[in-house]
Structures are given as C-alpha cells and as structure tokens.
Scaffold this motif. Structure first.
Motif, PDB file in Angstrom:
ATOM      1  N   MET A 185       0.856  -1.187   0.000  1.00 25.76           N
ATOM      2  CA  MET A 185       0.000   0.000   0.000  1.00 25.76           C
ATOM      3  C   MET A 185       0.898   1.245   0.000  1.00 25.76           C
ATOM      4  SD  MET A 185      -3.002   1.181   2.654  1.00 25.76           S
ATOM      5  CE  MET A 185      -2.000   1.746   4.015  1.00 25.76           C
ATOM      6  N   SER A 186       0.769   2.055  -1.034  1.00 26.14           N
ATOM      7  CA  SER A 186       1.613   3.233  -1.131  1.00 26.14           C
ATOM      8  C   SER A 186       0.973   4.402  -0.381  1.00 26.14           C
ATOM      9  CB  SER A 186       1.825   3.610  -2.597  1.00 26.14           C
ATOM     10  OG  SER A 186       0.584   3.898  -3.204  1.00 26.14           O
ATOM     11  N   PHE A 187       1.784   5.402  -0.116  1.00 28.74           N
ATOM     12  CA  PHE A 187       1.297   6.581   0.603  1.00 28.74           C
ATOM     13  C   PHE A 187       0.417   7.418  -0.310  1.00 28.74           C
ATOM     14  CE2 PHE A 187       1.651  11.045   1.801  1.00 28.74           C
ATOM     15  CZ  PHE A 187       1.164  10.965   3.087  1.00 28.74           C
ATOM     16  N   ASN A 188      -0.683   7.924   0.238  1.00 33.46           N
ATOM     17  CA  ASN A 188      -1.555   8.855  -0.468  1.00 33.46           C
ATOM     18  C   ASN A 188      -2.228   9.754   0.562  1.00 33.46           C
ATOM     19  OD1 ASN A 188      -4.074   7.600   0.425  1.00 33.46           O
ATOM     20  ND2 ASN A 188      -3.503   5.937  -0.954  1.00 33.46           N
ATOM     21  N   LEU A 189      -2.991  10.718   0.087  1.00 37.57           N
ATOM     22  CA  LEU A 189      -3.625  11.658   1.012  1.00 37.57           C
ATOM     23  C   LEU A 189      -4.677  11.000   1.894  1.00 37.57           C
ATOM     24  CD1 LEU A 189      -3.943  14.840  -1.211  1.00 37.57           C
ATOM     25  CD2 LEU A 189      -2.381  14.435   0.690  1.00 37.57           C
ATOM     26  N   GLY A 190      -5.136   9.830   1.536  1.00 39.48           N
ATOM     27  CA  GLY A 190      -6.103   9.105   2.352  1.00 39.48           C
ATOM     28  C   GLY A 190      -5.554   8.707   3.718  1.00 39.48           C
ATOM     29  N   TRP A 191      -4.228   8.714   3.854  1.00 39.30           N
ATOM     30  CA  TRP A 191      -3.639   8.387   5.156  1.00 39.30           C
ATOM     31  C   TRP A 191      -4.054   9.379   6.225  1.00 39.30           C
ATOM     32  CZ3 TRP A 191       1.666   5.820   5.843  1.00 39.30           C
ATOM     33  CH2 TRP A 191       1.758   4.676   5.044  1.00 39.30           C
ATOM     34  N   TRP A 192      -4.415  10.596   5.834  1.00 40.74           N
ATOM     35  CA  TRP A 192      -4.884  11.567   6.820  1.00 40.74           C
ATOM     36  C   TRP A 192      -6.160  11.071   7.486  1.00 40.74           C
ATOM     37  CZ3 TRP A 192      -2.201  15.161   9.058  1.00 40.74           C
ATOM     38  CH2 TRP A 192      -1.101  15.696   8.404  1.00 40.74           C
ATOM     39  N   GLY A 193      -6.879  10.182   6.844  1.00 43.18           N
ATOM     40  CA  GLY A 193      -8.095   9.615   7.417  1.00 43.18           C
ATOM     41  C   GLY A 193      -7.830   8.743   8.632  1.00 43.18           C
ATOM     42  N   LEU A 252       4.596  11.784  10.915  1.00 41.64           N
ATOM     43  CA  LEU A 252       4.948  10.934   9.780  1.00 41.64           C
ATOM     44  C   LEU A 252       4.139  11.305   8.536  1.00 41.64           C
ATOM     45  CD1 LEU A 252       6.307   8.303   8.600  1.00 41.64           C
ATOM     46  CD2 LEU A 252       4.217   7.144   9.328  1.00 41.64           C
ATOM     47  N   ILE A 253       2.828  11.447   8.693  1.00 47.02           N
ATOM     48  CA  ILE A 253       1.974  11.764   7.547  1.00 47.02           C
ATOM     49  C   ILE A 253       2.265  13.172   7.035  1.00 47.02           C
ATOM     50  CG2 ILE A 253      -0.416  12.089   6.809  1.00 47.02           C
ATOM     51  CD1 ILE A 253      -1.181   9.832   8.729  1.00 47.02           C
ATOM     52  N   SER A 254       2.543  14.099   7.930  1.00 46.56           N
ATOM     53  CA  SER A 254       2.903  15.460   7.494  1.00 46.56           C
ATOM     54  C   SER A 254       4.184  15.443   6.672  1.00 46.56           C
ATOM     55  CB  SER A 254       3.096  16.377   8.702  1.00 46.56           C
ATOM     56  OG  SER A 254       1.905  16.548   9.390  1.00 46.56           O
ATOM     57  N   ALA A 255       5.185  14.720   7.148  1.00 48.10           N
ATOM     58  CA  ALA A 255       6.459  14.638   6.433  1.00 48.10           C
ATOM     59  C   ALA A 255       6.273  13.984   5.069  1.00 48.10           C
ATOM     60  CB  ALA A 255       7.481  13.870   7.265  1.00 48.10           C
TER      61      ALA A 255
END
Length: 143
Positions: free
Chosen positions: A52-60, A101-104
């Motif tokens: 699973m790659s990083f995307n903006l959905g991680w903010w969820g 982590l998500i911000s970075a």
C-alpha cells in the motif's frame, strides 16, 4: 415547589436508569472500540506489507485515533481508572507520531510532485476514452 411532571406515573423514576447503566455501557463501548482499533491496525499493517503506497487518504487515520484517544482520557477522568489514563497518553503519543509521519510524507510527496496526481486524468484510464482512442487510430490507419 417542584414543577409537575408530564410523565405518566408508571414512567417516574426511569430518569435514574441511564446513570445506573452508564458504568457498564461506557466500558463495553470502549472495549468494542479497542477491538476495532486492533482490527484496523492489523489490517493496515498487512496492507502496508503488501505494497500500500502513501496517499492523502492516510490523513483519514488521524481523526478516529484522535477521537478514540480523547474518549479514552475522558473515560479515565470519569471512572478514575488510572490505567485508562496511561492508555490514553499512549494513544495520544502514537497519534502525534503518526501526524508527524503523515505530514512529512505529504510535504515530501508535494515537493517531489507525485502526490497530487489524479489517475483518472491519465489518457486511457477511462475505458470509454480508450475505445475512442483506438477507433480514431483505426480511422487514421485506414486513410
């Protein structure tokens, strides 16, 4: 002088019922929440391992963890259970770490330009567009 209640005589005293069941209900709901937290954690860990790659959905991820952390601390304050305070502090600490982590990762993705890409805008991503492109290629080739 107390105001008269509009409740029927049979319903008087029921207002005390929620306060009697709250200690059991709040612990049951908190336990249910920890069950789903663990399921979500294990599922997410498996997804990350399988690519699973990083995307903006991680903010969820941050909102439910934040709400559950604050609810845990509120439950600890109400019930005077010190171990819940420890769990709440651990959850808040994990939330801060996740937020950093998500911000970075968001800043890195924005800087490198791979984060704000819409896959649906890539030519051929929509099946109808692919068929139009193939039919126009056939027309050009037949001329």
């Amino acid at each position: 002088m107390r105001p008269k209640s509009s409740r029927p005589q049979a319903c008087r005293g029921l207002e005390k019922l929620p306060s009697a069941s709250e200690p059991l209900a709040d612990r049951c709901l908190w336990g249910y929440g920890i069950w789903w937290f663990c399921i979500a954690l294990l599922t997410t860990a498996r997804s990350i391992r399988t690519g699973m790659s990083f995307n903006l959905g991680w903010w969820g991820f941050t909102f439910p963890i934040g709400v559950y952390s604050v609810a845990t601390l509120a439950l600890a304050r109400i019930t005077h259970i010190d171990s819940l305070t420890v769990v709440g502090v651990i959850l808040i600490t994990g939330l801060v770490g996740l937020w950093v982590l998500i911000s970075a990762r968001t800043l890195h993705g924005a800087w490198k330009g791979y984060l704000f890409v819409s896959p649906c805008l890539v030519p051929g991503a929509i099946p109808g567009d692919r068929m139009k492109a193939e039919s126009s290629a056939i027309e050009v080739g037949s001329r």
